[in-house]
Design an enzyme around this catalytic site. Sequence first.
Site, PDB file in Angstrom:
ATOM      1  N   ASN A 169      22.777  75.843  27.076  1.00  0.00           N
ATOM      2  CA  ASN A 169      21.757  76.901  27.042  1.00  0.00           C
ATOM      3  C   ASN A 169      20.434  76.377  26.503  1.00  0.00           C
ATOM      4  O   ASN A 169      19.724  77.063  25.759  1.00  0.00           O
ATOM      5  CB  ASN A 169      22.258  78.091  26.203  1.00  0.00           C
ATOM      6  CG  ASN A 169      23.046  79.077  27.052  1.00  0.00           C
ATOM      7  OD1 ASN A 169      22.603  79.480  28.130  1.00  0.00           O
ATOM      8  ND2 ASN A 169      24.237  79.446  26.599  1.00  0.00           N
ATOM      9  N   ASP A 206      27.596  73.802  28.848  1.00  0.00           N
ATOM     10  CA  ASP A 206      26.443  74.676  29.042  1.00  0.00           C
ATOM     11  C   ASP A 206      25.793  74.771  27.664  1.00  0.00           C
ATOM     12  O   ASP A 206      26.285  75.468  26.779  1.00  0.00           O
ATOM     13  CB  ASP A 206      26.893  76.046  29.544  1.00  0.00           C
ATOM     14  CG  ASP A 206      25.747  77.045  29.650  1.00  0.00           C
ATOM     15  OD1 ASP A 206      24.608  76.688  29.282  1.00  0.00           O
ATOM     16  OD2 ASP A 206      25.993  78.189  30.089  1.00  0.00           O
ATOM     17  N   GLU A 214      33.114  79.385  30.144  1.00  0.00           N
ATOM     18  CA  GLU A 214      33.304  80.790  30.551  1.00  0.00           C
ATOM     19  C   GLU A 214      34.558  80.951  31.416  1.00  0.00           C
ATOM     20  O   GLU A 214      34.526  81.518  32.501  1.00  0.00           O
ATOM     21  CB  GLU A 214      32.065  81.337  31.283  1.00  0.00           C
ATOM     22  CG  GLU A 214      30.891  81.598  30.370  1.00  0.00           C
ATOM     23  CD  GLU A 214      29.833  82.520  30.978  1.00  0.00           C
ATOM     24  OE1 GLU A 214      30.154  83.325  31.879  1.00  0.00           O
ATOM     25  OE2 GLU A 214      28.673  82.425  30.554  1.00  0.00           O
TER      26      GLU A 214
END
Length: 593
Positions: free
Chosen positions: A482, A480, A333
């Site tokens: 998730n 990440d 991100e």
Amino acid sequence: MWRRLRSALRSLRGSSAAPQPGGGGRPPAAAAAMERAVVRCVPSEPKLSLRFVLPDGSARHMQRDQPEPLGRALARIASPTNAAKGHGKAGKKSKKARAEGGAEAEGEAALPAVRLFSRDGAAVAEEVPNAAAWQDGAVLHIGDARYRVERNPPALTELRLPRSLLAGFPVCPKVSAEFAAPQHCLFRWFREQRPAGGGDAAGEAWVETAAAERVFTPSNALVGLRLKLRCTPGDGERRYGPAREVESSGPVEAGPGACTFDARHLYTRKVCGHGSVRAVSYNILADTYAQTEFSRTVLYPYCAPYALEIDYRQNLLKKELAGYSADLICLQEVDKSVFVDSLAPALDAFGLEGLFRIKEKQHEGLATFYRRDKFSLLSQHDIAFSEALLSEPLHKELCDQLAKYPLVQEKVLQRSSVLQVSVLQSTTDPSRKLCVANTHLYWHPKGGNIRLIQIAVAMAHIKHIACDLYPSIPVIFCGDFNSTPSSGTYSFISSGAIAEDHEDWVSNGEEERCSMSLSHPFKLLSACGEPAYTNYVGGFHGCLDYIFIDKNALVVEQVIPLPSHEEITTHQALPSVSHPSDHIALICDLKWK
């Protein structure tokens, strides 16, 4: 006009006879202080540029073809320095008229002698191409004026300070230069003069600080004062260009006090030895997501609005990341502008080189940084999952299986997720190489089946690199994901296989069932274990981030403890005034077996 300028020049600098046309030989002694003639000549460009200032103060800026003979460039330099009208009239006279006009007419029409001499004093032949003629240290003569040629001198193309300055947090300028490198530049920092008696200052006054480094950390004593930076570009070969200055747009503000990462920095004060690697994985919360109305009112209503601003959060991020003294940093991100204007310049100052891969159709992506004195980059192998699945033969079998489930296939192909893969080589032991992978998988809580397809593509791609292109090199896979430790994705990565009846294949209901068995050849271990959480927001907390390592080649030396639950919840949840993201960085020290 030229005679008047020449006369003025003599009175200012003392006379110096110009070499006579056709006389050849070496130039006479140059005046004590020569002006600069700046030449910019880049092999990949068709033209070179030449800039200098005439004695009357008028600037000349010329563009000449690099292969052009020097003589043409010198003739062009001579022509505009004449008294235009007189020279024009003289040019129309016949030879006979000029002869009859005598010495006076000849003087009026004469061009100033324009010659170029090499560094050792020899006249440069007029047939030499411009690219070869205009060398550093050569001397250009225009009449009596002397100009020392500076070819490709160090020059700043951009110098910028962050918009937000906090006491106790490093100020890292963005420095872009041509024919120079930030690590060779000279830096001088100034602070505003605090007005006596507390009133408004009568005009700007600056006081130089003791700092002479690229990164400056203002103390609490500078709160309320603006900063100024003076930077002189250098190339590491004792050549320096003209300095530039930049002032901060606002004053230094008070910092937030203790941050969640302060205690972690106690473990990471020094860089690891050459036999070890400190790795960091961190979702830093993209500004493009933090600044939505949904984020402010639903996801992070407990976070002070100013603490969600990217300018504020960047102060915390740069201090946090710099303090980890890492060798590898994998970020998710990352806004493109944040990478280019903030993180890359800041981490470069701390010895880290950055690579960026943007997501398809997005403004954010992945960034991998590596320590320059420990690693060099051998190759990059980034992919977009959806594109690779359709176009690369290596994924044909998976693609054919997925085609049996059109609803799932459509969702997979709509995703913009990417995989960043960098192959690094140790600078001290070339036999030691690393395959460093970084990803951010699909986010939806019911998207377990989508994530399984994405991770299958990732593992096949990494296998191609670490088994085929660079046989048997160790893998470090950060990101990440998730996915919690109970998920199919985590199970697949850590065990090497996933059964076709795993519950995640129906994560979004029977309509989107997608059953297939998958496998990969790696023996991967979560280096930081399975923390209670790596993501902590008001409505959710759980472990979503991992650093997976090849346990056949690497061993964990230490895991840097996560912040305490008390620290995380001081301001209810993340992000907060003392923590810049809704995720927590994972940090571990690894060692080759």
